[in-house]
Design a protein around this motif. Structure first.
Motif, short mmCIF file in Angstrom:
data_model
loop_
_atom_site.label_atom_id
_atom_site.label_comp_id
_atom_site.label_asym_id
_atom_site.label_seq_id
_atom_site.Cartn_x
_atom_site.Cartn_y
_atom_site.Cartn_z
N LYS A 191 0.79 -1.23 0.00
CA LYS A 191 0.00 0.00 0.00
C LYS A 191 0.82 1.28 0.00
O LYS A 191 0.36 2.32 -0.46
CB LYS A 191 -0.93 0.02 1.22
N LYS A 192 2.06 1.24 0.50
CA LYS A 192 2.85 2.46 0.65
C LYS A 192 3.32 3.06 -0.66
O LYS A 192 3.54 4.25 -0.75
CB LYS A 192 4.10 2.18 1.50
N TYR A 193 3.49 2.24 -1.65
CA TYR A 193 4.14 2.67 -2.88
C TYR A 193 3.11 2.90 -3.98
O TYR A 193 2.39 1.99 -4.35
CB TYR A 193 5.15 1.61 -3.31
N LYS A 194 3.04 4.12 -4.49
CA LYS A 194 2.00 4.45 -5.45
C LYS A 194 2.52 4.86 -6.83
O LYS A 194 1.75 5.09 -7.74
CB LYS A 194 1.13 5.56 -4.88
N ALA A 195 3.83 4.93 -7.02
CA ALA A 195 4.40 5.42 -8.28
C ALA A 195 3.99 4.56 -9.47
O ALA A 195 3.86 5.06 -10.58
CB ALA A 195 5.91 5.51 -8.19
N LEU A 196 3.78 3.27 -9.25
CA LEU A 196 3.44 2.38 -10.36
C LEU A 196 2.01 1.84 -10.29
O LEU A 196 1.65 0.95 -11.05
CB LEU A 196 4.43 1.21 -10.41
N LYS A 245 13.78 8.19 -14.79
CA LYS A 245 13.79 8.30 -16.25
C LYS A 245 12.83 7.27 -16.86
O LYS A 245 12.13 7.58 -17.83
CB LYS A 245 15.20 8.07 -16.77
N PHE A 246 12.77 6.09 -16.28
CA PHE A 246 11.92 5.03 -16.83
C PHE A 246 10.44 5.38 -16.76
O PHE A 246 9.72 5.19 -17.73
CB PHE A 246 12.19 3.71 -16.09
N ILE A 247 9.97 5.91 -15.62
CA ILE A 247 8.54 6.20 -15.51
C ILE A 247 8.20 7.67 -15.74
O ILE A 247 7.02 8.03 -15.81
CB ILE A 247 7.95 5.73 -14.17
N GLY A 248 9.22 8.52 -15.85
CA GLY A 248 8.97 9.92 -16.17
C GLY A 248 8.49 10.77 -15.01
O GLY A 248 7.96 11.85 -15.22
N LYS A 249 8.64 10.26 -13.80
CA LYS A 249 8.26 11.06 -12.62
C LYS A 249 9.06 10.56 -11.43
O LYS A 249 9.68 9.50 -11.47
CB LYS A 249 6.76 10.95 -12.35
N ALA A 250 9.01 11.33 -10.36
CA ALA A 250 9.76 10.98 -9.15
C ALA A 250 9.25 9.67 -8.56
O ALA A 250 8.08 9.32 -8.68
CB ALA A 250 9.63 12.09 -8.13
#
Length: 118
Positions: A64-69, A90-95
């Motif tokens: 639950k903690k990780y929302k970037a993906l 660079k891979f996902i284009g955001k922090a």
């Protein structure tokens, strides 16, 4: 019968580099990844467990903690894993919270072999 033995022997020799590469990958995983990730299924740390990650869709774990993906359509194949490990932002284009970057291609390949073996 002899050709079967030869084929089995050749297959065994072909597996040696991948096995030693996975061993090297385990060492690199411990150095670069283990602070945040576990290889035990369902055992999350700062980051999600990476057990069985190869071939799965990104962001689909019960972490639950990780929302970037979250809601990503990225599949964790070798190419995507390599690009992610090289430079996640660079891979996902955001922090992202992942700050480790593994620049050497052979190191990324070894880590991926380790991930594939688990």
């Amino acid at each position: 019968m002899k050709s079967i033995h030869v084929a089995v022997a050749l297959a065994c020799f072909a597996m040696i580099p991948a096995a030693s590469m996975a061993d090297e990958g385990e060492d690199l995983f411990k150095k670069n990844c283990k602070k945040c990730h576990s290889m035990e299924p369902g055992k999350h740390a700062i980051g999600p467990s990476l057990a069985g990650i190869v071939g799965k869709q990104a962001g689909q774990q019960d972490f639950k903690k990780y929302k970037a993906l979250k809601d990503s359509d990225i599949m964790w194949d070798e190419a995507n894993l390599s690009a992610w490990i090289e430079d996640p932002k660079k891979f996902i284009g955001k922090a992202t919270t992942m700050v480790v970057k593994v620049k050497k291609e052979e190191d990324r390949a070894a880590i991926i072999e380790y991930l594939k073996s688990n």
